[in-house]
Design an enzyme around this catalytic site. Structure first.
Site: not given
Length: 312
Positions: A251-254
């Site tokens: 979820a880093a991109g989220d």
């Protein structure tokens, strides 16, 4: 001045997360610890924005099952406005199997469940929740016809559109691409869209030019631990990531997309919005889980006070 309205469109899943010493090789069995967490790209992004102090609307589809009820409750508890969410009798909620190694790397397999059945007519119904001068964020987990319909209504509804093209799939119309204000791929997604391998800021600049040729007003490419590269027709800049100890990159991109959208909604200047999004992503990867790893606005403020960032 009050924040701009914010609405997310995307997927919601129940994440079955196995923490393992390292990711397995084909045919190998490993021991791991299982946790069940709320997830899904759209849901993660909406929660990221809510933790930063916004009250975003969110459109998604959930099954009428125990997972769907749990996922809906977790969204509400995080501060996401859930009045646009559809609960679908007879369908199962989306789920994902996530393996996370001790070095923070991950492998993910998704069963989309109810997420797979979003139609243009459903987007029409959800559009009533898009407020005047809103920022709308969409990810590519929804069916392409639904995304085409959402992007078509941009001019009539008067919103600004952030498009996170993940997972990349074919079929988005050229007219839809021209309605995108910001496209926000990571390195892999940028390659899939442009054929340009992104491994540093120079190659990101090349890929950004190709992305602009598709029709968006601006391209914002994330490069993991390296940072982010921004380009539009008039300017370009790169910001390095904040160095942190990585625990889980899930979820880093989220986190970045939710942080960027929230920062624009809070009317921060563009460079400051990208910088804050990088800080949100940096804090996210220091914790396990998807939505549970999203930092609060106060935590981001404290983090930024102690950090410096280099602009190239």
């Amino acid at each position: 001045m009050s924040p701009r309205p914010l609405m997310f469109f995307g997927t919601t899943n129940l994440d079955l997360c196995f923490n393992v010493e390292r990711l397995p090789t084909p045919g190998e069995s490993l021991m791991g610890a299982l946790n069940r967490n709320p997830g899904g790209k759209g849901a993660n992004q909406a929660v990221a924005a809510a933790r930063l102090g916004l009250r975003p609307h969110f459109y998604t589809r959930l099954g009428d099952d125990d997972a769907g009820r749990s996922l809906s409750l977790s969204l509400r508890d995080a501060g996401v406005r859930a009045d646009a969410i559809e609960v679908c009798p007879g369908e199962i909620s989306g789920s994902a199997l996530v393996l996370v190694g001790d070095d923070g790397s991950n492998m993910i397999v998704i069963d989309p469940g109810a997420n797979l059945n979003v139609t243009p007519a459903m987007i029409d119904r959800a559009a009533e929740f898009i407020e005047h001068d809103a920022i709308v964020v969409a990810e590519m987990g929804m069916p392409i016809p639904a995304l085409n319909r959402l992007f078509e209504m941009k001019r009539a509804k008067g919103f600004e559109l952030i498009f996170n093209p993940a997972p990349v799939r074919a079929g988005l119309s050229s007219a839809a691409w021209r309605n995108v204000n910001f496209v926000t791929p990571n390195q892999t997604e940028a390659f899939e869209l442009t054929g340009v391998e992104v491994h540093d800021f120079e190659s990101a600049a090349h890929a950004a030019g190709k992305l602009l040729d598709l029709g968006p007003n601006a391209a914002l490419i994330t490069l993991g631990a390296q940072g982010a590269f921004y380009a539009d027709a008039e300017r370009a800049f790169a910001l390095r990531a904040f160095p942190v100890k990585v625990v889980d990159t899930t979820a880093a991109g989220d986190a970045f997309n939710g942080g960027f959208a929230a920062s624009l909604a809070q009317r921060l200047p563009l460079r400051e919005a990208v910088k804050r999004a990088l800080a949100v992503a940096a804090l996210c990867v220091t914790r396990r889980g998807a939505q549970s790893s999203m930092p609060t606005g106060e935590a981001v403020d404290e983090f930024l006070k102690s950090q410096t960032i280099l602009e190239l």
